[in-house]
Design a protein around this motif. Structure first.
Motif, PDB file in Angstrom:
ATOM      1  N   ASP A 133       0.826  -1.207   0.000  1.00 26.86           N
ATOM      2  CA  ASP A 133       0.000   0.000   0.000  1.00 26.86           C
ATOM      3  C   ASP A 133       0.860   1.257   0.000  1.00 26.86           C
ATOM      4  OD1 ASP A 133      -2.281  -1.556   0.053  1.00 26.86           O
ATOM      5  OD2 ASP A 133      -2.516  -1.411   2.224  1.00 26.86           O
TER       6      ASP A 133
ATOM      7  N   LYS B  75      -2.066   7.412  -2.324  1.00 28.87           N
ATOM      8  CA  LYS B  75      -2.293   7.714  -3.738  1.00 28.87           C
ATOM      9  C   LYS B  75      -1.427   8.870  -4.231  1.00 28.87           C
ATOM     10  CE  LYS B  75      -5.936   8.487  -7.087  1.00 28.87           C
ATOM     11  NZ  LYS B  75      -7.373   8.528  -7.340  1.00 28.87           N
TER      12      LYS B  75
ATOM     13  N   ASP C 112      -1.055   1.464 -14.478  1.00 28.76           N
ATOM     14  CA  ASP C 112      -2.416   1.611 -13.928  1.00 28.76           C
ATOM     15  C   ASP C 112      -3.425   2.077 -14.967  1.00 28.76           C
ATOM     16  OD1 ASP C 112      -1.665   4.254 -14.205  1.00 28.76           O
ATOM     17  OD2 ASP C 112      -1.761   4.714 -12.066  1.00 28.76           O
TER      18      ASP C 112
ATOM     19  N   GLY D  81      -4.248   5.768 -14.822  1.00 29.43           N
ATOM     20  CA  GLY D  81      -4.945   6.153 -13.600  1.00 29.43           C
ATOM     21  C   GLY D  81      -6.325   5.536 -13.446  1.00 29.43           C
TER      22      GLY D  81
ATOM     23  N   ARG E 185      -6.948   2.374 -12.872  1.00 28.35           N
ATOM     24  CA  ARG E 185      -6.884   1.346 -11.824  1.00 28.35           C
ATOM     25  C   ARG E 185      -6.096   1.886 -10.645  1.00 28.35           C
ATOM     26  NH1 ARG E 185      -4.912  -2.364 -15.876  1.00 28.35           N
ATOM     27  NH2 ARG E 185      -2.976  -2.157 -14.748  1.00 28.35           N
ATOM     28  N   GLY E 186      -6.275   1.298  -9.506  1.00 27.88           N
ATOM     29  CA  GLY E 186      -5.600   1.747  -8.302  1.00 27.88           C
ATOM     30  C   GLY E 186      -4.339   0.968  -7.982  1.00 27.88           C
ATOM     31  N   TRP E 187      -3.759   0.280  -8.935  1.00 25.91           N
ATOM     32  CA  TRP E 187      -2.538  -0.486  -8.686  1.00 25.91           C
ATOM     33  C   TRP E 187      -1.680  -0.542  -9.934  1.00 25.91           C
ATOM     34  CZ3 TRP E 187      -7.199  -2.711  -9.759  1.00 25.91           C
ATOM     35  CH2 TRP E 187      -7.236  -3.619 -10.814  1.00 25.91           C
TER      36      TRP E 187
ATOM     37  N   CYS F  16      -0.181  -0.428  -4.548  1.00 25.56           N
ATOM     38  CA  CYS F  16      -1.618  -0.182  -4.548  1.00 25.56           C
ATOM     39  C   CYS F  16      -1.921   1.152  -3.879  1.00 25.56           C
ATOM     40  CB  CYS F  16      -2.340  -1.286  -3.776  1.00 25.56           C
ATOM     41  SG  CYS F  16      -2.043  -2.936  -4.436  1.00 25.56           S
ATOM     42  N   ALA F  17      -2.639   2.016  -4.596  1.00 24.13           N
ATOM     43  CA  ALA F  17      -3.013   3.325  -4.043  1.00 24.13           C
ATOM     44  C   ALA F  17      -4.026   3.130  -2.928  1.00 24.13           C
ATOM     45  CB  ALA F  17      -3.588   4.200  -5.141  1.00 24.13           C
ATOM     46  N   CYS F  18      -3.760   3.780  -1.813  1.00 21.98           N
ATOM     47  CA  CYS F  18      -4.712   3.698  -0.705  1.00 21.98           C
ATOM     48  C   CYS F  18      -5.070   5.093  -0.226  1.00 21.98           C
ATOM     49  CB  CYS F  18      -4.141   2.868   0.443  1.00 21.98           C
ATOM     50  SG  CYS F  18      -2.643   3.515   1.183  1.00 21.98           S
TER      51      CYS F  18
END
Length: 129
Positions: free
Chosen positions: A82, A85, A106, A109, A111-113, A127-129
């Protein structure tokens, strides 16, 4: 009642010390100073993280990395790491500098990974958190 408790996650690789140092830099964890000492064979190296977490690396002669996203030599598992973002781009630059290889972005942008290979070829995601 549980049958067992989780001990350590172990990654096979050709050079345990090298891969441990890569993940130590990525995660900010410490390489266990006692690993690889004594017998001098360097077959096993562990990282020590917060709250007793451990990640270990074991020498595997003839190690063959998975091929992303092929099923010829598929991944067995991967690590999701993690990252805030707003720090994802900086984190990507740092893992690339440390020796990772970008496997899949990603999608601009959407997707979050993002998927990378560590220096031994194991896939991992930021992975963007």
């Amino acid at each position: 009642m549980a049958v067992a408790t989780m001990g350590v996650t172990v990654l096979d690789c050709p050079n345990p010390r090298e891969l441990a140092e890569f993940y130590a830099a990525v995660l900010g964890w410490e390489v266990d100073a006692s690993d690889g000492e004594g017998d001098g064979d360097g077959e096993w190296v562990e990282l020590i993280g917060p709250h007793g977490r451990r990640l270990a690396f074991q020498r595997s002669d003839g190690y063959q990395p998975p091929r992303w996203p092929s099923t010829d030599m598929p991944q067995q598992f991967h690590l999701d790491l993690d990252v805030a973002k707003e720090h994802l781009d900086a984190a990507e630059q740092e893992v690339l500098r440390l020796g990772a290889k970008l496997l899949e972005g990603d999608d601009g942008g959407k997707r979050g990974w993002r998927v990378y290979a560590d220096p031994a070829g194991h896939p991992f995601c930021l992975c963007a958190c």
